[in-house]
Design a protein around this motif. Structure first.
Motif, PDB file in Angstrom:
ATOM      1  N   LYS A  95      29.064  43.498  24.628  1.00 41.27           N
ATOM      2  CA  LYS A  95      28.674  43.352  26.033  1.00 41.27           C
ATOM      3  C   LYS A  95      27.238  42.868  26.164  1.00 41.27           C
ATOM      4  O   LYS A  95      26.957  41.918  26.895  1.00 41.27           O
ATOM      5  CB  LYS A  95      28.856  44.691  26.754  1.00 41.27           C
ATOM      6  CG  LYS A  95      28.538  44.611  28.218  1.00 41.27           C
ATOM      7  CD  LYS A  95      28.766  45.935  28.903  1.00 41.27           C
ATOM      8  CE  LYS A  95      28.394  45.834  30.367  1.00 41.27           C
ATOM      9  NZ  LYS A  95      28.527  47.103  31.054  1.00 41.27           N
ATOM     10  N   GLN A  96      26.313  43.504  25.469  1.00 41.31           N
ATOM     11  CA  GLN A  96      24.894  43.187  25.601  1.00 41.31           C
ATOM     12  C   GLN A  96      24.551  41.787  25.098  1.00 41.31           C
ATOM     13  O   GLN A  96      23.725  41.096  25.679  1.00 41.31           O
ATOM     14  CB  GLN A  96      24.051  44.215  24.849  1.00 41.31           C
ATOM     15  CG  GLN A  96      24.054  45.569  25.493  1.00 41.31           C
ATOM     16  CD  GLN A  96      23.399  46.629  24.622  1.00 41.31           C
ATOM     17  OE1 GLN A  96      23.109  46.408  23.456  1.00 41.31           O
ATOM     18  NE2 GLN A  96      23.184  47.803  25.194  1.00 41.31           N
ATOM     19  N   GLU A  97      25.182  41.389  23.997  1.00 37.76           N
ATOM     20  CA  GLU A  97      24.845  40.106  23.388  1.00 37.76           C
ATOM     21  C   GLU A  97      25.856  39.009  23.722  1.00 37.76           C
ATOM     22  O   GLU A  97      25.775  37.913  23.180  1.00 37.76           O
ATOM     23  CB  GLU A  97      24.720  40.278  21.875  1.00 37.76           C
ATOM     24  CG  GLU A  97      23.606  41.234  21.495  1.00 37.76           C
ATOM     25  CD  GLU A  97      23.516  41.462  19.993  1.00 37.76           C
ATOM     26  OE1 GLU A  97      23.904  40.558  19.225  1.00 37.76           O
ATOM     27  OE2 GLU A  97      23.054  42.551  19.596  1.00 37.76           O
ATOM     28  N   ASN A  98      26.795  39.327  24.610  1.00 34.53           N
ATOM     29  CA  ASN A  98      27.807  38.367  25.040  1.00 34.53           C
ATOM     30  C   ASN A  98      28.557  37.790  23.837  1.00 34.53           C
ATOM     31  O   ASN A  98      28.602  36.582  23.633  1.00 34.53           O
ATOM     32  CB  ASN A  98      27.165  37.257  25.876  1.00 34.53           C
ATOM     33  CG  ASN A  98      28.165  36.600  26.790  1.00 34.53           C
ATOM     34  OD1 ASN A  98      29.197  37.170  27.118  1.00 34.53           O
ATOM     35  ND2 ASN A  98      27.870  35.372  27.193  1.00 34.53           N
ATOM     36  N   LEU A  99      29.130  38.697  23.036  1.00 38.61           N
ATOM     37  CA  LEU A  99      29.793  38.312  21.798  1.00 38.61           C
ATOM     38  C   LEU A  99      31.299  38.529  21.871  1.00 38.61           C
ATOM     39  O   LEU A  99      31.782  39.352  22.635  1.00 38.61           O
ATOM     40  CB  LEU A  99      29.269  39.142  20.618  1.00 38.61           C
ATOM     41  CG  LEU A  99      27.798  39.021  20.278  1.00 38.61           C
ATOM     42  CD1 LEU A  99      27.445  40.028  19.185  1.00 38.61           C
ATOM     43  CD2 LEU A  99      27.458  37.610  19.842  1.00 38.61           C
ATOM     44  N   THR A 100      31.987  37.811  21.056  1.00 40.74           N
ATOM     45  CA  THR A 100      33.391  38.047  20.763  1.00 40.74           C
ATOM     46  C   THR A 100      33.505  37.973  19.251  1.00 40.74           C
ATOM     47  O   THR A 100      32.504  37.854  18.557  1.00 40.74           O
ATOM     48  CB  THR A 100      34.298  37.019  21.464  1.00 40.74           C
ATOM     49  OG1 THR A 100      35.662  37.409  21.278  1.00 40.74           O
ATOM     50  CG2 THR A 100      34.089  35.607  20.941  1.00 40.74           C
TER      51      THR A 100
ATOM     52  N   SER B  55      29.151  34.038  19.461  1.00 42.80           N
ATOM     53  CA  SER B  55      28.568  34.070  20.803  1.00 42.80           C
ATOM     54  C   SER B  55      29.515  33.423  21.810  1.00 42.80           C
ATOM     55  O   SER B  55      29.960  32.297  21.615  1.00 42.80           O
ATOM     56  CB  SER B  55      27.229  33.334  20.808  1.00 42.80           C
ATOM     57  OG  SER B  55      26.780  33.157  22.120  1.00 42.80           O
ATOM     58  N   LEU B  56      29.781  34.127  22.882  1.00 40.74           N
ATOM     59  CA  LEU B  56      30.577  33.541  23.970  1.00 40.74           C
ATOM     60  C   LEU B  56      29.782  32.454  24.666  1.00 40.74           C
ATOM     61  O   LEU B  56      30.327  31.455  25.117  1.00 40.74           O
ATOM     62  CB  LEU B  56      30.979  34.609  24.984  1.00 40.74           C
ATOM     63  CG  LEU B  56      32.136  35.508  24.592  1.00 40.74           C
ATOM     64  CD1 LEU B  56      32.294  36.619  25.612  1.00 40.74           C
ATOM     65  CD2 LEU B  56      33.413  34.721  24.477  1.00 40.74           C
ATOM     66  N   GLN B  57      28.479  32.622  24.760  1.00 40.57           N
ATOM     67  CA  GLN B  57      27.614  31.639  25.409  1.00 40.57           C
ATOM     68  C   GLN B  57      27.717  30.298  24.688  1.00 40.57           C
ATOM     69  O   GLN B  57      27.813  29.259  25.316  1.00 40.57           O
ATOM     70  CB  GLN B  57      26.167  32.124  25.439  1.00 40.57           C
ATOM     71  CG  GLN B  57      25.259  31.272  26.279  1.00 40.57           C
ATOM     72  CD  GLN B  57      25.663  31.266  27.751  1.00 40.57           C
ATOM     73  OE1 GLN B  57      26.176  32.256  28.265  1.00 40.57           O
ATOM     74  NE2 GLN B  57      25.432  30.176  28.422  1.00 40.57           N
TER      75      GLN B  57
END
Length: 86
Positions: A36-41, A75-77
């Motif tokens: 959640k914090q690092e926008n990861l999958t 990273s999702l970003q």
């Protein structure tokens, strides 16, 4: 393997969906907070770094003897940026 720690999973069905469900059971609260914090999958790979992204890939991994998988954080970003530039 999750963060260099081996976790035992038991598969009822040799499907990608089942593998993903089993992996989610191996994650702890810190993993979900990190996601959640690092926008990861994550993506699932075998020990040769081949991406496991289909039922067929799961079955092939099991045919090769004692299957092992690891998760690789992504990273999702970065995925969103790549999608926008294509």
């Amino acid at each position: 393997m999750v963060d260099e720690t081996k976790k035992l999973i038991k598969m009822k069905n040799l499907t990608l969906e089942e593998l993903i469900q089993q992996i989610y059971r191996c994650l702890n609260l810190q993993h979900f907070q990190k996601m959640k914090q690092e926008n990861l999958t994550f993506e699932i790979v075998d020990m040769r770094d081949n991406i496991i992204d289909s039922d067929e890939a799961v079955k092939q991994a099991f045919m090769m003897g004692e299957p092992s998988f690891k998760i690789r954080w992504r990273s999702l970003q970065q995925s969103i940026i790549n999608e926008k530039t294509r």
